[in-house]
Design a protein around this motif. Structure first.
Motif, short mmCIF file in Angstrom:
data_model
loop_
_atom_site.label_atom_id
_atom_site.label_comp_id
_atom_site.label_asym_id
_atom_site.label_seq_id
_atom_site.Cartn_x
_atom_site.Cartn_y
_atom_site.Cartn_z
N ALA A 58 0.84 -1.21 -0.10
CA ALA A 58 0.09 0.08 0.03
C ALA A 58 0.79 1.25 0.06
N ARG A 61 0.44 3.55 -3.00
CA ARG A 61 -0.71 4.43 -2.94
C ARG A 61 -1.51 3.95 -3.77
N ASP A 62 -1.39 2.85 -4.45
CA ASP A 62 -2.47 2.45 -5.31
C ASP A 62 -3.88 2.14 -4.51
N VAL A 63 -4.96 2.50 -5.05
CA VAL A 63 -5.96 2.59 -4.44
C VAL A 63 -6.64 1.23 -3.94
N GLU A 64 -6.27 0.38 -4.79
CA GLU A 64 -6.85 -1.20 -4.43
C GLU A 64 -6.00 -1.80 -3.50
N ILE A 66 -4.61 -0.02 -1.10
CA ILE A 66 -4.81 0.47 0.07
C ILE A 66 -6.17 -0.05 0.62
N GLN A 67 -7.23 -0.09 -0.07
CA GLN A 67 -8.32 -0.78 0.43
C GLN A 67 -8.09 -2.30 0.85
N LYS A 69 -5.39 -3.44 2.20
CA LYS A 69 -4.70 -3.23 3.53
C LYS A 69 -5.48 -2.82 4.46
N ASN A 70 -6.52 -1.96 4.37
CA ASN A 70 -7.54 -1.57 5.39
C ASN A 70 -8.40 -2.57 5.78
#
Length: 203
Positions: A58, A61-64, A66-67, A69-70
């Protein structure tokens, strides 16, 4: 006032949440006080490498990424909360048993180490040398400087050299090989605080 488990592990930065999870697994596994631990302990151990990988991925900073990871971090926090509830019921306020679980607890003495080592510096010197350094922590009675030559997982056996100083130079490492480093601060009450893991290719 009865000692209780603090919920600070829920609000740590991503990497520190992973380290908190590893600390709990390390402390609770093979601990006779928690011999009937719920399946959440094994699930936490299994999940941790995935969360660690997701945290690292993550950073791009790739959006997918990051999601993902969250989502995995939320799952880890849920498992830790389940374990915290189990430990609370099992220990019935016994301070020593609570400390042995690896969770942060209330009523910490002034000699206890701060709960997080935020940064680990690894500097390469002469061929075969690497120096690990962390910020000196209040209450730490020793520092274990550690390395491994394999990608760290829960079962990793770390080579370590202990001392009183927060900085240490390893010698005799193999040039052009990848090493992973970490530092463990040991508090007066035996609590272990683990730094982030940093890798380097040795000169």
């Amino acid at each position: 006032m009865e000692d209780v488990i603090l919920t600070s592990y829920k609000y740590l930065r991503d990497g520190d949440t992973v380290l908190a999870g590893y600390r709990v697994v390390e402390k609770m596994e093979n601990n006779s006080d928690f011999s009937d631990a719920p399946p959440a302990l094994a699930a936490t151990k299994k999940l941790l490498p995935d969360v660690l990988a997701a945290v690292n991925n993550a950073k791009g900073r790739d959006v997918e990424a990051i999601q993902l990871k969250n989502n995995l971090k939320d799952e880890l926090v849920g498992l830790l909360t389940e374990l915290a509830d189990y430990v609370t019921l099992k220990c019935k306020g016994d301070r020593l048993k609570l400390l042995s679980s690896g969770f942060p607890i209330s009523g910490a003495s002034s000699t206890q180490v701060e709960q997080v080592i935020e940064k680990l510096e690894v500097d390469l010197g002469a061929p075969g040398q690497a120096t690990t350094t962390v910020k000196r922590l209040r209450g730490a009675r020793a520092y274990m400087h550690q390395y491994t030559t394999e990608t760290p997982v829960a079962e990793t056996v770390w080579h370590h050299e202990a001392g009183k100083l927060p900085s240490h130079t390893f010698s005799g490492l193999k040039s052009m090989e990848k090493y992973w480093f970490r530092v463990v601060a040991v508090a007066a009450d035996g609590e272990n605080i683990i730094s982030p893991v940093v890798w380097r290719v040795i000169q």
